[in-house]
Design an enzyme around this catalytic site. Structure first.
Site, PDB file in Angstrom:
ATOM      1  N   HIS A  22       0.867  -1.182   0.000  1.00 55.30           N
ATOM      2  CA  HIS A  22       0.000   0.000   0.000  1.00 55.30           C
ATOM      3  C   HIS A  22       0.902   1.230   0.000  1.00 55.30           C
ATOM      4  CE1 HIS A  22      -2.260  -3.008   2.464  1.00 55.30           C
ATOM      5  NE2 HIS A  22      -3.353  -2.474   1.950  1.00 55.30           N
ATOM      6  N   ASP A  72       2.327   1.960   3.504  1.00 56.51           N
ATOM      7  CA  ASP A  72       3.345   1.033   4.015  1.00 56.51           C
ATOM      8  C   ASP A  72       4.733   1.550   3.677  1.00 56.51           C
ATOM      9  OD1 ASP A  72       1.112  -0.587   4.277  1.00 56.51           O
ATOM     10  OD2 ASP A  72       1.599  -1.819   2.524  1.00 56.51           O
ATOM     11  N   HIS A  80     -10.616 -14.544   3.645  1.00 55.66           N
ATOM     12  CA  HIS A  80     -11.828 -13.785   3.326  1.00 55.66           C
ATOM     13  C   HIS A  80     -12.919 -14.710   2.784  1.00 55.66           C
ATOM     14  CE1 HIS A  80      -9.315  -9.834   2.741  1.00 55.66           C
ATOM     15  NE2 HIS A  80      -9.123 -10.417   3.911  1.00 55.66           N
TER      16      HIS A  80
HETATM   17  C1  XLS Z   1      -7.363  -6.855   4.655  1.00 54.49           C
HETATM   18  C2  XLS Z   1      -6.915  -7.019   3.281  1.00 54.49           C
HETATM   19  C3  XLS Z   1      -5.867  -6.027   2.781  1.00 54.49           C
HETATM   20  C4  XLS Z   1      -5.729  -6.057   1.292  1.00 54.49           C
HETATM   21  C5  XLS Z   1      -4.977  -4.914   0.711  1.00 54.49           C
HETATM   22  O1  XLS Z   1      -8.083  -7.682   5.199  1.00 54.49           O
HETATM   23  O2  XLS Z   1      -6.481  -8.343   3.129  1.00 54.49           O
HETATM   24  O3  XLS Z   1      -4.653  -6.228   3.420  1.00 54.49           O
HETATM   25  O4  XLS Z   1      -5.118  -7.237   0.849  1.00 54.49           O
HETATM   26  O5  XLS Z   1      -5.531  -3.696   1.032  1.00 54.49           O
HETATM   27 CA    CA Z   2      -7.136 -10.871   5.657  1.00 54.05          CA
HETATM   28 CA    CA Z   3      -5.518  -9.366   1.449  1.00 54.40          CA
END
Ligand code: XLS
Ligand code: CA
Ligand code: CA
Length: 445
Positions: free
Chosen positions: A101, A104, A271
């Protein structure tokens, strides 16, 4: 031996009998699996945020891991130290890619103009390091969820000013992604969702997110970005409900707004499981739509209901994931990004290396076993045979489109009563999986 991790040697492949904690047992970068080296098939990537920034802070306590790398946090000196430490880390593990990002890479200032200058400076420095190594950027992104201005989302914010700041961050992030040769750009809609419908115009918010994505595509193509844009689905956390709920929902969104030619999906294991699916399910949904772009490799915990981002160790899951990825033709712009972090008690720098060794070995085994499954052919053939009734006769007329309700009704009438459709034989199929898992004669090339 390097400045930041002086006690850690270059991590080498030593084979499954090695007792060395700092060696790969299964990941042999040059071994050829299905016509490509493991390194080319797996395209491992380091997530800048977890590896170089995250200290183990959680809701109940401060960080346990020192990521200062000898510099004061929040300074440009620290940002540069993270670059140096990151390159040493990637070099020692033989990681070819990284993802990041904007925030970061360099500390955010209150004034976005200052932040942008810092990002220019640090990405010049990263580019220099890349030119003298073989490291590549897998994908870039903008953090549109941490700054308090994004409390109601970015593209879905009720404030047009906040929306404009999101656009400005995306523009800069696309600039550096192109500068660093990144082959992907990710939209993860962490706060693109709602807490309550009582204050939310859901359709308006989604229209606005799509507008922002179209602007990103227009700008990206204008400045020469040839890679893929990705949506990364996640159903919840931090918001109660997030619009990019899962692969199927995200694909529908992309098609609804005419974004499907420029976008694919970045599927994250943890996720998918938060959405109530398996990792394999979301990979299959993306692949079937021709939209399997990249993967965030990690693992959740079946006893916890949140996004734990653990390093993957479950070889069955990794095998099913690699099975889907190989069936879809392997990675093109994407790869396997370890969006994963050490557990908070594993705070030593050495743990970072051992975590990556675990994840890389797990996916190396996943690749080996998935390739064996494909070569073995029993699973594929079983599926093929399961639908054999559509290959001729009445089934063929359905698939070819000549069947009507009348023709099928007449057919049913003549038959009077069908046979049961055939056993699914799930238990037999799992025994095939186990046999492949625990047999050592994988023939892979
Ligand atoms: C958060 C996400 C994030 C994305 C990038 O849960 O995984 O890290 O991969 O913004
Ligand atoms: Ca995650
Ligand atoms: Ca991610």
């Amino acid at each position: 031996m390097g400045k930041y991790f002086p006690d850690i040697p270059e991590i080498k492949f030593e084979g499954s009998k090695s007792l060395n904690p700092l060696a790969f047992k299964f990941y042999d970068p040059d071994r050829v699996v299905l016509g490509k080296t493991m390194r080319e098939q797996l395209k491992f990537s380091m997530a800048w945020w977890h590896t170089l920034c995250a200290t183990g802070t959680d809701m109940f306590g401060v960080g346990t891991s020192d990521k200062s790398f000898g510099a004061e946090e929040g300074t440009m000196e620290h940002a540069r130290a993270k670059v140096d430490a990151g390159f040493e880390f990637m070099e020692k593990l033989g990681l070819d890619y990284f993802c990041a990002h904007d925030v970061d890479l360099a500390p955010e200032d209150e004034d976005i103009n200052v932040t942008n200058r810092r990002l220019d400076e640090i990405t010049d420095y990263i580019k220099e390091k890349m030119d003298s190594s073989n490291k590549k950027m897998l994908w870039g992104t903008a953090n549109l969820f941490s700054n308090p201005r994004y409390l109601n989302g970015a593209g879905s914010s009720n404030s047009a000013d906040v929306y404009a700041f999101a656009a400005a961050q995306i523009k800069t992030a696309l600039d550096f992604t192109v500068k660093l040769g990144g082959t992907g750009y990710v939209f993860w809609g962490g706060r693109e969702g709602y807490e309550t419908l009582l204050n939310t115009d859901m359709k308006f918010e989604q229209d606005n997110i799509a507008r922002l994505m179209h602007m990103a595509v227009d700008y990206g193509r204008k400045i020469g970005f040839k890679g893929d844009f990705y949506i990364e689905p996640k159903p919840k956390e931090p918001m109660k409900h997030q619009y990019d709920f899962d692969a199927a929902t995200s694909i529908e969104f992309l098609r609804r707004y005419g974004l499907e030619k420029d976008f694919k999906l970045n599927i994250e294991a943890n996720h998918a499981t938060l959405a109530g699916h398996t990792f394999q399910h979301d990979l299959r949904v993306a692949a079937d739509a021709g939209m399997l772009g990249s993967v965030d490799a990690n693992q959740g915990d079946y006893l916890l209901g949140w996004d734990t981002d653990e390093f993957p160790w479950d070889v069955y899951e990794a095998t099913f994931a690699m099975y889907e990825i190989l069936r879809a033709g392997g990675f093109k712009t994407g790869g396997l990004n370890f969006d994963a972090k050490n557990r908070r008690p594993s705070y030593a720098h050495k743990d970072m290396f051992m975590s990556f060794i675990l994840g890389m070995d797990t996916f190396a085994l996943g690749l080996i076993k998935a390739a064996s499954l494909l070569r073995d052919g029993r699973i594929g053939e079983f599926v093929n045979q399961r639908y054999a009734s559509y290959k001729d006769g009445i089934g063929k007329s359905i698939v070819e489109g000549s069947a009507t309700l009348e023709s099928l009704s007449n057919y049913a009438g003549e038959l009077a009563k069908p046979d049961l459709p055939g056993s699914g034989q799930e238990e037999y199929l799992m025994s095939v999986i186990n046999q492949i898992m625990f047999t050592n004669d994988d023939k892979l090339a």
